[in-house]
Structure formats: C-alpha cells, structure tokens
Design a protein around this motif. Sequence first.
Motif: not given
Length: 496
Positions: A312-323, A327-329, A361-368
């Motif tokens: 819900d926080r991701l949908q509301r803010d269109n963003h989540l911090k690193h941790f 965790q969600y990923g 900034e984000y694709r690499y971390n997802i693949r990681h």
Amino acid sequence: MFKSSERKPFQQDSVTYQGSSSSHLQYPHRLNFYDKPPLFDVAIEEFETCALDRLRVLAEIESSAARNRTWEESTLAVRTQCDKHLVMKPNSSKYDDLDEQRRKDHLSHFVLRLAFCRSEDLRRRYVKAESTLFRMRYEDDAHADREAFLNSRDFNCLPVPADEKAKYHTELSSLYFAPSKNEAERKAAFEREKYFKVKWTRVPDLVEKRRVFLNRGWAYVPSQEQSSIIFQEFESRLEKALEMTARLLPRLDEDTRLIPILNNLSQGFIAGSSSDWMGENGDNANGEELKAEMIDDMSKRHFPMCMKTLHDRLQRDNHLKHFGRLQYGLFLKVLGLSVEEAIVFWRKSFSRITDDKFNKEYRYNIRHTYGLEGKRANYPAKNCLQVMAPGAQEYGCPYKTYNPDNLQSALLSTYSHLGLKAADLPDIMQLVGAHSYHTACTRVFEVTHGSCGVKKGDGLNGEHVTHPNQYAAHSRELYKAAAGGGSSEDMVVVTS
C-alpha cells in the motif's frame, strides 16, 4: 536425610519391562533435570541448529498457551513439533540413536539457557515453556522408564511411617478417597497408598487447589500426586540455574561467534522461531508463475499485514526506500514473481521517474536480488524473526511497531472485506499485549480464512505464522481448494 539402606522415595516394586534396559546408554533416561552441562566439543553450526530446533518446540508451547488450547490440544501440537525437530524415543524403542537424540536435547537446552537468561521476562518464559515440555514428556513416558528415572534421583522427601499414617487416617482418607458404598475397598485402597512429607512450599499447586493435607508446615502427598513434587523441583532448579547463568554470561562477551547467535535465539518466542520458508516442491516458488498485474489483487486477499503495508505504501507514494524494496522484492520473488515480471512490476510502481533513471538506479538491484548480478547469491525472503528484529521500525511487523489504536484501525481497513470484525479485535489485541505477535498474525489468518473452512485454533495446518511467504502461500492454497482446484486469483470473495 535417608540412611543408605533405606529405599529412595517414589521407589516402586520392580517392574519387568521388555526392552527397557538402558545400562548401555550414556543418557539412560528420556527425562532429564539438566544438572550437568554438556562437556563435549560442538561445532558452531550444530550449536545454532540444535537450539533452533528446540526453540520451535518451545515456541509452539507458548503459542498454544496464548491461543488457550486445552492440555490435550497443546500436547498434540507440541508432539507434532517434537517429531519434526526434537525426537526423543523411549528406551523401549528399537532405534539405535537414542544417545544421539538425548545428546541433542541436552545440548539444545543449555544453549537456550544462554540465550534466555539475560532478562527476568525471558527467564520466566523459558522456565514456563521448559517446565511444560518436561511435564508432557513425563506424562508420555512409559511407566517403567519413568520409575527408573525417579529411582535414579533423591527428591528429598520423607516417607510417612505407618503409625503417622494411622494417626491422620481421617484427614488423609477424606481428602484423597471419596466416600464409597464399599467401605472395605476404600479402606484397602487407603492402606495401599504411600504418602510422602515435603515442606508445603514445594507443592504450591496442590496447596492452591486444596488437594493436599497440611500439618505444621508439612504437606502429606500421596504417590498419585507425586508428579507435583517432581515438576516443582524441576522448575525450581531451572530458575536457580538461569540466575547463575546470567551472572556468568558477561564472560562470553569476548566471543564474537556466539553473541550474535544468542541474540538471534532470544527473539525466538516473539517471532515464533522462524526459518527460511521453502515451498512444498523444495523450491522457493509457490508452483505458479505470477504476473505483475496480479500483485495488487493478491495483496488484498493473501498478504500478511507486514507485506500489505509495504504494498500500500508503494502504491501511495510510487516509491519505497532501499530496505523496503529489498524486503518486499524478496517476498514477491519467493511468491513466484519472475525477474522479468518483477522489473515490469517495479517500473509500473515507480511511475513518477523516467525510464533512464529507473534503468540506472533500480534495474540492477532487482536483478541482484534474483542472483543475476554481483556475487549472484540466491537471497531468501525475510522471515518473521528478521522482520521483527530490533530497529526494524519502518519496515517491521505492524503487530509489534504500531500503537494499539493505529493497529486496530489498520486491521479493520485491511481485512474487513475478508470477514474481520470489530468483535474479533479484543482477542487479537490480547495476543499483541502479551508480545505474542506471530500468534496474533495467526489469529488474523484464521478469522480472514473462515470462508475456506479455517476455524479458531487451526492456524496454518496446525502451525503458527513464522514467515510472510508461509502466510501468503497457504492462503493461496486454501482459496484454490475452495475454488474447486481453479486459480485462487479467480475466486470472488463475498462478505456481508
């Protein structure tokens, strides 16, 4: 207190029991008062894993108490956990590894002593759980094995001589033997019964229930109630041992190998002794590949509150911090979201940034997180113990981090469409107030899956929640079964 020629208290007439000989065993008895620490070398891995196995059993005991299970229900649930994690066969068993089983039991008890001696609350909870486990084993033990254990120890009790027994005949017989039409049988039963004297402080449970004759500070305990003396002795000895261990614990501070393990174990009651959750087929997926467009609908039906909050926080803010992203990923990855679909999901969720920024900034971390970049490790999703770790506030467990008013509001807004009502909240909040957060989450699961046939006390196939993916996967399985084997995502939930 007794002459060497006297028979020890509780010693019964000898019993022939086929297969009960234990003279060849290093641990001759299944029951153990844990008087002596383990004096053998132990690998760090064994030190931790055997303690975690025992912790799963003790966490089940705490969970059963928090859920107000009957003694029979609790015993069955704990026995199931013991069969999985802490097997203890009787001497009559044909298994050859009795010593190895009891060695593990011995070691795991002392490791958890180190973990749970550091605060009064942890000591109290550990004593209660261990005493319950001892009582269950005592009641399950074969008669001959139990008598052999009792005869191996001196419980410092005075046998009541015949003249003293006759002197208090009226008091003793009226308390322990109900009036009967056949007075001859009643008298014979009284004559057969053996009594022991102990200070009344050693049997407080019998005193509280008025099940013991008291005279000048002595309690006259019949053999049929001898277990009360044994249980109280076990509990008293363990309390003293934990206090002594707490005084010695600072000497371990220099051992950087053990302190992190003990810190992790001490959180076990709170989080239900979690481990990395695996799917039924041995892999981390749930058997079905998820699509990015399915996640939002799934979050409304199958997600535990910690993951629903992140979604819900991701949908509301269109963003989540690193941790939060990590965790969600990892949760979505283990749930069955492929790396390709994950990139689609996160790109759509981060709708306020450009493609260039997302790719940089984000694709690499997802693949990681899928083990496709960097050191290419297959990272597991975080379990409840890690979600509840100290300092995990922003992305932690709502049952632990939210204040009571906010938690109740959040529960209703999150799960009311699945059947959760205001009338269910007191039961849940009572568990939260007792710091049994994983049990509160389990109770929410039971309420919100009532339409799938789940009842109070059922949990997740008899277990409590210890991992967010365990919650989500079991929810999907239940909905799929209720839908007649079709996709659980096609089932429409109708609530009043």
